[in-house]
Design a protein around this motif. Structure first.
Motif, PDB file in Angstrom:
ATOM      1  N   GLN A  86       0.810  -1.284  -0.069  1.00  0.00           N
ATOM      2  CA  GLN A  86       0.017  -0.016  -0.140  1.00  0.00           C
ATOM      3  C   GLN A  86       0.870   1.180  -0.111  1.00  0.00           C
ATOM      4  N   ARG A  87       1.927   1.140   0.771  1.00  0.00           N
ATOM      5  CA  ARG A  87       2.674   2.528   1.140  1.00  0.00           C
ATOM      6  C   ARG A  87       3.454   2.661  -0.152  1.00  0.00           C
ATOM      7  N   SER A  88       4.063   1.660  -0.923  1.00  0.00           N
ATOM      8  CA  SER A  88       4.718   1.535  -2.051  1.00  0.00           C
ATOM      9  C   SER A  88       3.931   2.370  -3.317  1.00  0.00           C
ATOM     10  N   VAL A  89       2.761   1.916  -3.325  1.00  0.00           N
ATOM     11  CA  VAL A  89       1.923   2.430  -4.297  1.00  0.00           C
ATOM     12  C   VAL A  89       1.712   3.872  -4.092  1.00  0.00           C
ATOM     13  N   GLN A  90       1.625   4.281  -2.690  1.00  0.00           N
ATOM     14  CA  GLN A  90       1.387   5.599  -2.365  1.00  0.00           C
ATOM     15  C   GLN A  90       2.607   6.585  -2.719  1.00  0.00           C
ATOM     16  N   ALA A  91       3.758   5.976  -2.524  1.00  0.00           N
ATOM     17  CA  ALA A  91       5.110   6.516  -2.928  1.00  0.00           C
ATOM     18  C   ALA A  91       5.118   6.766  -4.361  1.00  0.00           C
ATOM     19  N   LEU A  92       4.790   5.799  -5.114  1.00  0.00           N
ATOM     20  CA  LEU A  92       4.732   5.918  -6.287  1.00  0.00           C
ATOM     21  C   LEU A  92       3.879   7.092  -6.860  1.00  0.00           C
ATOM     22  N   VAL A  93       2.850   6.964  -6.474  1.00  0.00           N
ATOM     23  CA  VAL A  93       1.639   7.958  -6.735  1.00  0.00           C
ATOM     24  C   VAL A  93       2.160   9.584  -6.526  1.00  0.00           C
ATOM     25  N   PHE A  94       2.900   9.584  -5.179  1.00  0.00           N
ATOM     26  CA  PHE A  94       3.697  10.718  -4.695  1.00  0.00           C
ATOM     27  C   PHE A  94       4.616  11.100  -5.799  1.00  0.00           C
ATOM     28  N   ALA A  95       5.472  10.093  -6.271  1.00  0.00           N
ATOM     29  CA  ALA A  95       6.496  10.327  -7.297  1.00  0.00           C
ATOM     30  C   ALA A  95       5.902  10.941  -8.513  1.00  0.00           C
ATOM     31  N   GLY A  96       4.970   9.938  -9.114  1.00  0.00           N
ATOM     32  CA  GLY A  96       4.279  10.260 -10.319  1.00  0.00           C
ATOM     33  C   GLY A  96       3.606  11.815 -10.301  1.00  0.00           C
ATOM     34  N   LEU A  97       3.019  12.082  -9.342  1.00  0.00           N
ATOM     35  CA  LEU A  97       2.538  13.626  -9.302  1.00  0.00           C
ATOM     36  C   LEU A  97       3.638  14.617  -9.498  1.00  0.00           C
ATOM     37  N   LEU A  98       4.838  14.478  -8.799  1.00  0.00           N
ATOM     38  CA  LEU A  98       5.665  15.270  -8.723  1.00  0.00           C
ATOM     39  C   LEU A  98       6.488  15.385 -10.103  1.00  0.00           C
ATOM     40  N   ILE A  99       6.450  14.265 -10.896  1.00  0.00           N
ATOM     41  CA  ILE A  99       6.947  14.131 -11.942  1.00  0.00           C
ATOM     42  C   ILE A  99       6.278  14.727 -13.130  1.00  0.00           C
ATOM     43  N   ALA A 100       4.923  14.558 -12.690  1.00  0.00           N
ATOM     44  CA  ALA A 100       3.835  15.297 -13.713  1.00  0.00           C
ATOM     45  C   ALA A 100       3.913  16.813 -13.721  1.00  0.00           C
ATOM     46  N   ILE A 101       3.956  17.428 -12.536  1.00  0.00           N
ATOM     47  CA  ILE A 101       4.424  19.054 -12.403  1.00  0.00           C
ATOM     48  C   ILE A 101       5.638  19.151 -13.289  1.00  0.00           C
ATOM     49  N   LEU A 102       6.639  18.260 -12.983  1.00  0.00           N
ATOM     50  CA  LEU A 102       7.925  18.735 -13.840  1.00  0.00           C
ATOM     51  C   LEU A 102       7.724  18.567 -15.180  1.00  0.00           C
ATOM     52  N   VAL A 103       7.013  17.779 -15.463  1.00  0.00           N
ATOM     53  CA  VAL A 103       6.673  17.675 -17.011  1.00  0.00           C
ATOM     54  C   VAL A 103       5.892  18.897 -17.561  1.00  0.00           C
ATOM     55  N   GLY A 104       4.934  19.298 -16.655  1.00  0.00           N
ATOM     56  CA  GLY A 104       4.185  20.518 -16.865  1.00  0.00           C
ATOM     57  C   GLY A 104       5.100  21.678 -17.242  1.00  0.00           C
ATOM     58  N   ARG A 105       5.781  21.680 -16.028  1.00  0.00           N
ATOM     59  CA  ARG A 105       6.590  22.752 -16.138  1.00  0.00           C
ATOM     60  C   ARG A 105       7.753  22.780 -17.615  1.00  0.00           C
ATOM     61  N   LEU A 106       7.958  21.639 -17.906  1.00  0.00           N
ATOM     62  CA  LEU A 106       8.975  21.476 -18.895  1.00  0.00           C
ATOM     63  C   LEU A 106       8.056  21.814 -20.089  1.00  0.00           C
ATOM     64  N   VAL A 107       6.570  21.291 -20.430  1.00  0.00           N
ATOM     65  CA  VAL A 107       5.745  22.038 -21.455  1.00  0.00           C
ATOM     66  C   VAL A 107       5.682  23.293 -21.428  1.00  0.00           C
ATOM     67  N   TYR A 108       5.670  24.049 -20.367  1.00  0.00           N
ATOM     68  CA  TYR A 108       5.448  25.232 -20.299  1.00  0.00           C
ATOM     69  C   TYR A 108       6.933  25.975 -20.785  1.00  0.00           C
ATOM     70  N   LEU A 109       7.950  25.591 -20.395  1.00  0.00           N
ATOM     71  CA  LEU A 109       9.188  26.007 -20.969  1.00  0.00           C
ATOM     72  C   LEU A 109       9.717  25.860 -22.458  1.00  0.00           C
ATOM     73  N   GLN A 110       8.986  24.702 -22.845  1.00  0.00           N
ATOM     74  CA  GLN A 110       9.601  24.333 -24.168  1.00  0.00           C
ATOM     75  C   GLN A 110       8.575  24.306 -25.210  1.00  0.00           C
ATOM     76  N   VAL A 111       7.385  24.483 -24.828  1.00  0.00           N
ATOM     77  CA  VAL A 111       6.250  24.627 -25.911  1.00  0.00           C
ATOM     78  C   VAL A 111       5.554  26.214 -25.872  1.00  0.00           C
ATOM     79  N   VAL A 112       5.162  26.282 -24.496  1.00  0.00           N
ATOM     80  CA  VAL A 112       4.377  27.498 -24.683  1.00  0.00           C
ATOM     81  C   VAL A 112       5.314  28.722 -24.628  1.00  0.00           C
TER      82      VAL A 112
END
Lengths: 616, 374
Positions: A17-43
């Motif tokens: 359970q905790r591993s899944v939660q940790a992965l979700v946490f990591a996924g969320l942060l990576i999503a934020i990072l990707v959002g930032r990259l899309v902003y910088l590199q596309v928008v």
């Protein structure tokens, strides 16, 4: 370890359970990072591309070569000479003080040079060359060339510098360039001047600044973070300034300047047909080369303090009473307005009195001229005749007629800094002095004294207009422009400003004939000057009072200080039937017009007409 | 997904090379692919400095060797020696504070005569091992009393390292320890409480920060205030990444990097070089590699048979993630500038060896399992 199966399963489940939660946490942060990259590199991509290019691409200006100035015959009056400056690239120097000391043995390095160099050294990146000396002499260049190997990082760089090969010749007309200063910066297109160090300050150099300057070119270069140029991306060559061909005749100019000798004054020679200025003399003159690279304070102060004011452009800015040279114009006005006729007689007893007034307005000739009519009055320069005529015309008609010849207004010549002179009128006096116009003032205006002021250029222009029967041209000094290296010359158009309305051509002929009598008639005031001329010419002497004489006081030149002596004036044109040259000469404090100014005018006309005859 | 991760099934009868060598093929290959990509980016950012790339190759060799060696160690053996390792590490940290060398304004190195050694690197592994060792002794989730002891095991080395000062490493060690607690079942209530406490503690932390660390925070909040000074790094790296666009300027064609506008381009800011030259696409490839490695590590942890291995494995995986997110967050301007390299890509040795030793441990966990009936 007390691990039971139940515990194991529970812990295993918890961990999953905790591993899944940790992965979700990591996924969320990576999503934020990707959002930032899309902003910088596309928008915001375009924005950052611009910033990136701004970072690396610098635009270096390539200043255009300034156009040259020639006289009418192609004699060069202003050119660009290679000039050598010494530059040091600091990053290649191991021991700067030692290098400078060694250099000083070969090349003169003044304290000011050293100070400027130190100032620049402190704020320039080490790979950028810093100038140490400008305008090396050929000898210095040669001396350095021999020892060059001893000075890695020290270079002699060639540039172009404005040069006036004839020095003072026609300096007041050609003018000079100087370093661009704060005041210039407010008036110029900064981008077009981004690589330009010099700008026209006075004279033709200033009036035709836009034509002479040309258009700046650019070199787009890629630089690294330190600003070092790595390679050139795009090169837009500069468009050189256009060359100017003046109407001025350098040889004539030389003769005219020589004719003045040590005297101060001005002489303007105009081609009446076109308004082209053939000679533009303002004496004394100065060496414009002094100003090109910054005049030193002592020299400048000396020029400023000189009693003869060599920097003063008398041709354009000297405002003198025209004196008797005005009489032909007043006489013509009297005829054309119908106030008088060619044959109307006036008796000259040597003075004139307004009706009911005690004051005597004196004639220059103590005993008077006796009975005179227009021609003799002009030829002998009778003051009384013109007192009477001026009074009959009245100031209003006098003003209006003289205005047609350009008195009181700038001629609009293409040399900068012209002054308008002064043609007084009833309105002018009311506005400027809040006083009514007095008849006595009309009298002295009639003989070119009083408030009336004219520049030598105005006098020359008025004389040319008279010689052309009222066809008035704007005086101009630039004949044509030339795109560099292109043999085609583009003439500068100059149409007549106006045609003065003519009542009767005979009136003009009479006045011109009278002026012919001045120089070549038996009683003319300048008959000595005109006697042996191989061409027919017309003239008029003038002697302008600088210093007002009291009633009954006799003028004694010897007793007066030189600065208070009368100005000597002369206007002339020739040949009478087909005028090729019109001249106005003023010699400051020269005394009588016939004695001083007239011979100068004769010299100028001889040089122009006799030469023209022999070289078709 | 499950078949991808499950490709290696525990099968007593098949003693394949992975079990003989105690290596995990998927992890190994993805790490090799990652470091190859890293070498390409480094080659570009080094601007033709072949020596630099060669040195990085040697370091990679050492790091992979370290991984292979650690992978041979049996987990039970490692577990047994954990308290000793931790204690020695703690002592060395104290020694560093007392007699350590000063490099780049921080006291991190211990000169052992033949080699300069950074005890904080050792603690990156020793702290999560110690916490996992301590917690695996009793049933999970841990009681509040045990939690506070575990907390102390984390906080003491973290403070010692922060004092050197090495904010990046102390942050990593704190998160490594934290993830052990989290995976051990730290209650959400307590987690919320700790978060609040951390918020309240921020001003205290500010008080303890060095000037340059404070400057980094200020710069992070407003990089444009000092574009040529402290804000220069962030501004230039944003320009590098943003100007890369979708597909980048091409390998070796990054103007920001090659014209030297981008500082620290081979080390902490190498992510910006990747972004500039390979664009969003290139970054996407890198992030997929990273994600795969993290998921694989977490999978290994979930398959582990004892609590110690699970907690340690999961914590190592998440620490790897923290490395990535802190570095990329910094380079993209999302987080303050904290001196952490981009794992397996940035130029630099010590941290890479530690990192690979951690992967070695994960491989050991995965290949030293007892066979259980399924």
């Amino acid at each position: 370890m007390r691990v039971t199966i139940k515990d194991y399963l529970f812990e295993s489940h918890l961990f999953m359970q905790r591993s899944v939660q940790a992965l979700v946490f990591a996924g969320l942060l990576i999503a934020i990072l990707v959002g930032r990259l899309v902003y910088l590199q596309v928008v915001a991509h375009e924005h950052y591309i611009t910033l990136s290019d701004d970072n690396r691409i610098k635009i270096l200006p390539l200043p255009p070569n300034r156009g040259l100035i020639f006289d009418r015959n192609g004699i060069i009056l202003a050119d660009n000479l290679p000039s050598y400056r010494l530059e040091i690239t600091p990053e290649q120097i191991h021991d700067m003080p030692a290098t400078l000391d060694e250099l000083a043995k070969l090349i003169e390095i003044r304290d000011v040079d050293r100070k400027r160099f130190d100032r620049l050294l402190a704020r320039t990146p080490a790979f950028k060359p810093i100038p140490l000396r400008f305008h090396l002499s050929d000898e210095e260049v040669a001396r350095f060339a021999i020892d060059r190997h001893r000075f890695p990082g020290v270079d002699i760089v060639a540039g172009l510098s404005r040069h006036y090969p004839h020095g003072p010749l026609a300096a007041h007309a050609v003018g000079y360039v100087g370093r661009v200063d704060e005041r210039d910066l407010q008036q110029i297109d900064a981008s077009n001047y981004s690589g330009t160090t010099h700008i026209g300050k006075v004279g033709v150099e200033r009036t035709y600044e836009n034509t002479l300057h040309g258009t700046v070119g650019y070199r787009q270069v890629e630089t690294n973070a330190e600003g070092r140029v790595l390679r050139t991306l795009v090169r837009t060559p500069p468009v050189p300034g256009k060359n100017l061909y003046l109407t001025l005749d350098a040889e004539l100019q030389h003769v005219a300047e020589q004719a003045f000798g040590e005297r101060t004054g001005a002489a303007i020679a105009i081609d009446p047909d076109s308004g082209a200025i053939l000679a533009f003399v303002s004496e004394p003159t100065y060496d414009p080369n002094l100003f090109v690279n910054g005049i030193d304070t002592d020299t400048y102060q000396a020029l400023q303090d000189d009693d003869n004011q060599p920097l003063f452009n008398r041709g354009l800015r000297g405002q003198y009473p025209p004196g008797s040279t005005l009489k032909p114009f007043v006489g013509l006005g009297g005829l054309e307005t119908g106030i008088t006729s060619e044959t109307a007689h006036t008796y000259c007893p040597g003075y004139y009195q307004l009706p009911g007034k005690a004051r005597k307005y004196r004639d220059w000739k103590r005993g008077g001229h006796g009975t005179v009519e227009l021609r003799s009055a002009i030829a002998q320069s009778c003051d009384v005749y013109f007192y009477d005529l001026a009074l009959s015309m009245g100031i209003d008609r006098l003003h209006d007629y003289l205005a047609q010849f350009g008195f009181g207004k700038r001629t609009g010549v293409d040399i900068s800094g012209e002054l308008p002179g002064l043609l007084p009128s009833r309105e002018w006096k009311r506005a400027m002095r809040n006083q009514p116009w007095f008849p006595g003032e009309t009298l002295i205006t009639g003989i070119g004294q009083g408030f009336l002021l004219a520049t030598p250029l105005q006098l020359a222009s008025a004389t040319a207009t008279l010689s052309e029967y009222g066809r008035r041209m704007k005086p101009h000094i630039v004949a044509s422009t030339q795109i560099s290296d292109d043999p085609e010359l583009a003439p500068v158009m100059n149409d007549p400003l106006m045609y003065i309305p003519i009542e009767d051509r005979e009136h003009w002929h009479a006045v011109i004939d009278a002026m012919h009598q001045v120089v070549q008639g038996p009683h003319g005031t300048a008959r000595k000057v005109g006697r042996d001329a191989p061409y027919a010419f017309a003239g008029k002497t003038g002697t302008a009072q600088v210093f007002g004489l009291k009633q009954e006081e006799k003028y004694d030149a010897a007793k007066l200080e030189e600065k208070l002596r009368d100005h000597s004036l002369f206007i002339a044109f020739a040949p009478v039937d087909d005028p090729k040259i019109a001249v106005a000469v003023i010699v400051e404090n020269g005394g009588s017009g016939s004695a001083v100014a007239a011979p100068i005018a004769r010299t100028i006309m001889d040089a122009y007409l006799i030469k023209s005859d022999t070289t078709p | 997904m499950s078949t991808l991760l499950d490709s290696h099934r525990e099968d007593a009868s098949r003693r394949d090379w992975q079990h003989i060598l105690h290596l995990d093929a998927m992890l190994l290959f993805s790490l090799v692919a990652l470091s190859t990509l890293g070498l390409f980016v480094l080659y570009s950012s080094a601007g033709g400095d072949d020596q630099l790339v060669l040195r990085q190759c040697i370091r990679l060799g050492i790091a992979f060797s370290a991984m292979a060696i650690v992978a041979q160690l049996r987990t039970q053996w490692v577990q047994r020696w954990t308290p000793w390792l931790y204690s020695v590490g703690l002592l060395l940290l104290l020694a560093v504070l007392a007699v350590g060398d000063v490099g780049k304004g921080a006291q991190r190195w211990l000169d052992l005569g033949f080699v300069r050694f950074q005890p904080s690197e050792m603690m990156k592994l020793a702290v999560p091992m110690m916490v996992a060792w301590y917690l695996s002794d009793k049933r999970l989730p841990p009681s509040p009393g045990r939690l506070s002891i575990a907390g102390a095991l984390i906080v003491v080395p973290v403070l010692l390292i922060a004092k050197q000062p090495d904010l990046g490493t102390s942050l990593l060690i704190a998160s490594a320890g934290f993830f052990v607690l989290f995976l051990a079942g730290l209650s959400w209530k307590l987690l919320g409480g700790l978060t609040l406490l951390a918020g309240a503690g921020a001003p205290v932390l500010w008080h303890f920060m060095r000037d340059y660390q404070r400057q980094r925070v200020i710069t992070f909040l407003n990089p444009e205030q000092d574009p040529l000074g402290a804000g220069y790094h962030i501004i230039q790296s944003k320009i590098a990444i943003g100007s890369g666009g979708l597909f980048g300027k091409g390998w070796l064609n990054g103007t920001q990097a090659h014209l030297e506008f981008l500082p620290e381009r081979s080390t902490d800011f190498i992510f910006a070089v990747l972004g500039e030259e390979f664009g969003l696409f290139g970054i996407g490839v890198l992030l997929v590699m990273y994600s795969f490695i993290i998921v694989r590590c977490i999978y290994i942890a979930t398959q582990a048979q004892d609590t110690y291995s699970r907690l340690l494995g999961g914590s190592l995986a998440m620490t790897f993630f923290i490395y990535i997110i802190v570095n990329t967050g910094m380079v993209t301007g999302l987080l303050p500038v904290v001196g952490l390299p981009l794992p397996m890509v940035s130029y630099g040795g010590t941290s890479m060896v530690t990192l690979m030793a951690g992967f070695g441990m994960l491989m050991s966990i995965h290949t030293h399992r007892k066979l259980l009936p399924t």
